[in-house]
Design a protein around this motif. Structure first.
Motif, short mmCIF file in Angstrom:
data_model
loop_
_atom_site.label_atom_id
_atom_site.label_comp_id
_atom_site.label_asym_id
_atom_site.label_seq_id
_atom_site.Cartn_x
_atom_site.Cartn_y
_atom_site.Cartn_z
N TRP A 94 0.88 -1.19 0.00
CA TRP A 94 0.00 0.00 0.00
C TRP A 94 0.91 1.24 0.00
N HIS A 95 0.88 2.03 -1.07
CA HIS A 95 1.89 3.07 -1.22
C HIS A 95 1.33 4.30 -1.92
N HIS A 96 2.13 5.33 -1.96
CA HIS A 96 1.77 6.55 -2.70
C HIS A 96 3.04 7.18 -3.25
N HIS A 97 2.86 8.07 -4.22
CA HIS A 97 3.98 8.81 -4.81
C HIS A 97 3.43 10.06 -5.49
N PRO A 98 4.25 11.08 -5.67
CA PRO A 98 3.75 12.35 -6.23
C PRO A 98 3.50 12.30 -7.73
N GLU A 99 3.93 11.24 -8.41
CA GLU A 99 3.73 11.13 -9.85
C GLU A 99 2.33 10.59 -10.19
N TYR A 100 1.85 10.92 -11.37
CA TYR A 100 0.67 10.26 -11.92
C TYR A 100 1.08 8.84 -12.32
N GLU A 101 0.14 7.93 -12.20
CA GLU A 101 0.40 6.55 -12.62
C GLU A 101 -0.72 6.09 -13.54
N LEU A 102 -0.33 5.65 -14.73
CA LEU A 102 -1.27 5.05 -15.69
C LEU A 102 -0.88 3.58 -15.80
N ILE A 103 -1.81 2.70 -15.46
CA ILE A 103 -1.48 1.28 -15.42
C ILE A 103 -2.52 0.46 -16.18
N LEU A 104 -2.02 -0.42 -17.03
CA LEU A 104 -2.86 -1.38 -17.75
C LEU A 104 -2.49 -2.77 -17.25
N ILE A 105 -3.45 -3.46 -16.63
CA ILE A 105 -3.23 -4.83 -16.14
C ILE A 105 -3.97 -5.79 -17.05
N THR A 106 -3.29 -6.84 -17.49
CA THR A 106 -3.91 -7.84 -18.37
C THR A 106 -3.66 -9.23 -17.81
N GLY A 107 -4.66 -10.09 -17.93
CA GLY A 107 -4.51 -11.49 -17.56
C GLY A 107 -4.42 -11.77 -16.08
N SER A 108 -4.87 -10.84 -15.25
CA SER A 108 -4.77 -11.04 -13.80
C SER A 108 -6.13 -10.85 -13.14
N ILE A 109 -6.31 -11.47 -12.01
CA ILE A 109 -7.54 -11.36 -11.22
C ILE A 109 -7.14 -11.09 -9.77
N GLY A 110 -7.81 -10.12 -9.15
CA GLY A 110 -7.45 -9.83 -7.77
C GLY A 110 -8.27 -8.69 -7.20
N THR A 111 -7.66 -7.94 -6.29
CA THR A 111 -8.34 -6.85 -5.60
C THR A 111 -7.52 -5.58 -5.74
N ARG A 112 -8.23 -4.49 -6.05
CA ARG A 112 -7.61 -3.18 -6.12
C ARG A 112 -7.96 -2.38 -4.88
N PHE A 113 -6.95 -1.83 -4.20
CA PHE A 113 -7.13 -0.95 -3.06
C PHE A 113 -6.72 0.45 -3.49
N MET A 114 -7.62 1.42 -3.38
CA MET A 114 -7.29 2.78 -3.80
C MET A 114 -8.10 3.78 -2.99
N GLY A 115 -7.41 4.66 -2.25
CA GLY A 115 -8.13 5.60 -1.42
C GLY A 115 -9.00 4.86 -0.42
N ASP A 116 -10.31 5.10 -0.49
CA ASP A 116 -11.24 4.38 0.39
C ASP A 116 -11.98 3.28 -0.35
N SER A 117 -11.48 2.90 -1.53
CA SER A 117 -12.16 1.91 -2.36
C SER A 117 -11.44 0.56 -2.30
N ILE A 118 -12.22 -0.51 -2.16
CA ILE A 118 -11.70 -1.87 -2.27
C ILE A 118 -12.59 -2.59 -3.26
N GLN A 119 -12.05 -2.92 -4.45
CA GLN A 119 -12.85 -3.53 -5.52
C GLN A 119 -12.08 -4.66 -6.18
N LYS A 120 -12.82 -5.64 -6.67
CA LYS A 120 -12.22 -6.72 -7.44
C LYS A 120 -11.90 -6.23 -8.85
N PHE A 121 -10.84 -6.76 -9.44
CA PHE A 121 -10.57 -6.52 -10.85
C PHE A 121 -10.43 -7.87 -11.55
N ASN A 122 -10.80 -7.90 -12.82
CA ASN A 122 -10.83 -9.16 -13.55
C ASN A 122 -10.19 -9.03 -14.91
N GLU A 123 -9.14 -9.81 -15.14
CA GLU A 123 -8.48 -9.96 -16.43
C GLU A 123 -7.80 -8.69 -16.93
#
Length: 293
Positions: free
Chosen positions: A30-59
Motif C-alpha cells: 500500500w503506497h503513494h507517490h507524487p507522480e501520476y500513474e497510468l497502469i494497464l493490467i492484463t490477464g490477472s484477477i485480484g483486488t484493487r485498493f485505492m483511497g477508500d475503495s476496495i474492488q475486485k478486478f478481472n483480467e
C-alpha cells in the motif's frame, strides 16, 4: 495503516518512466507517490485498493492514479496465469514544463489529470483502444515516445466512459465545477462536515430556497446534497480508520455522526461492511503485505 512512500526512478534518457511488470512484482505494498500513474493490467484477477475503495478486478483494467493517492493491486493467490502483465507509466505533473497543459488545446487533458485525484477506471471499450497506444509507448524512443503518451492522454481525456474510484472525502479534494455556487457549497461542506450541517445555511450560500437548491444540486452533480455529504463523511472515516488509532466510535464522532447506529448503517450502505470489519480487513491486508515484503 499508513501508505508507504515509493520513490519512482527515472532513466536519464527519458522524461517519464515505463515499466513492464509480471506477478509478483506488481503485487506491491500500500503506497503513494507524487507522480501520476497510468497502469494497464492484463490477464490477472485480484483486488484493487485505492483511497477508500476496495474492488475486485478481472483480467483487464486500465486505471489512472493521481498524485499521492494511496493504492495497490493484490493478485488472487489462485491466479497462476504466467501471461499476466502490468504496463506501468509514471509521469510528473510538469514533465513537459510547468504550464504545458494550461494551453487551450490542453484543457481536456488538464481536466482528466484533475479528475484522477480520485482515481479513474476506464471502460473496456477505451481499454481496447488504448492497448495499441500503450504498446507504442513501450516500443518507441526519443520524441515519438512523448507523442505516443500525449496521444494516449488525449484519447482518455476525450472519453466519457470511465468511473471514479475513490470518494471526495478521502482526499479532501473535489472536481471543480463551473458553477461558483457549487464551488462555495463544496468548500463549505469540506470545512464543516465534521459537525451538524444545516440545509438552510447551505441553501443560503447558493442564494436559493431549500427546494430550489436541492433541485439545482441534484441537476449539477447527479446526487442529492445529503448523499454528497455522506460520501464526504464516510470517505474521511475510511481515512481515519486506515491512518489513526481512534476507536470506531471516535471516528464516527470526528466525521459528524452523533449516532453510532446511523454511522454504521450509512457505512454499510456504501461499503457493504461495518467500520470495524473494514478496519480489520485493512489490518489483515497489512499483515499479508508485510509477509510479501
Amino acid at each position: 495503516m499508513l501508505p508507504v512512500y515509493r520513490k519512482i526512478t527515472y532513466s536519464q534518457l527519458f522524461s517519464f518512466s515505463t515499466v513492464l511488470e509480471s506477478p509478483p512484482e506488481f503485487d506491491t505494498a500500500w503506497h503513494h507517490h507524487p507522480e501520476y500513474e497510468l497502469i494497464l493490467i492484463t490477464g490477472s484477477i485480484g483486488t484493487r485498493f485505492m483511497g477508500d475503495s476496495i474492488q475486485k478486478f478481472n483480467e483487464t483494467e486500465l486505471v489512472l492514479v493521481g498524485p499521492n493517492l494511496p493504492h495497490c493491486w493484490k493478485e488472487d493467490l489462485g491466479n497462476k496465469n504466467p501471461q499476466a502483465k502490468a504496463y506501468v507509466i509514471h509521469f510528473s505533473a510538469d514533465f513537459l514544463g510547468k504550464d504545458f497543459f494550461n494551453i487551450p488545446e490542453g484543457r481536456h487533458i488538464k481536466q482528466l489529470l484533475e479528475q484522477s485525484q480520485l482515481g479513474i477506471r476506464f471502460s473496456p471499450e477505451i481499454e481496447q483502444l488504448a492497448v495499441w497506444k500503450i504498446s507504442q509507448i513501450f516500443e518507441t524512443t526519443d520524441f515519438d515516445r512523448i507523442l505516443n503518451l500525449l496521444g494516449l492522454l488525449n484519447l482518455l481525456a476525450k472519453s466519457d466512459k470511465f468511473e471514479q474510484i475513490s470518494s471526495p472525502g478521502f482526499t479532501s479534494s473535489f472536481i471543480e465545477n463551473q458553477s461558483d455556487r457549487i464551488n462555495k457549497v463544496f468548500e463549505y461542506t469540506l470545512e464543516n462536515f465534521k459537525k451538524p450541517v444545516d440545509l438552510d445555511t447551505v441553501a443560503e450560500l447558493a442564494h436559493m430556497s431549500k427546494t430550489a437548491f436541492c433541485r439545482f444540486f441534484r441537476k449539477s452533480t447527479g446526487k442529492t446534497y445529503f448523499d454528497f455529504l455522506k460520501e464526504i463523511r464516510l470517505g474521511h472515516a475510511c481515512k481515519l480508520l486506515q491512518e489513526s488509532d481512534l476507536s470506531v466510535h471516535q471516528v464516527g464522532y470526528h466525521c459528524g455522526y452523533e449516532s453510532m447506529s446511523n454511522f454504521n448503517k450509512q457505512f454499510k450502505e456504501i461499503f457493504a461492511t461495518t467500520p470495524l470489519k473494514y478496519r480489520q480487513s485493512l489490518l489483515h491486508q497489512g499483515t499479508e503485505m508485510y509477509k510479501l515484503n
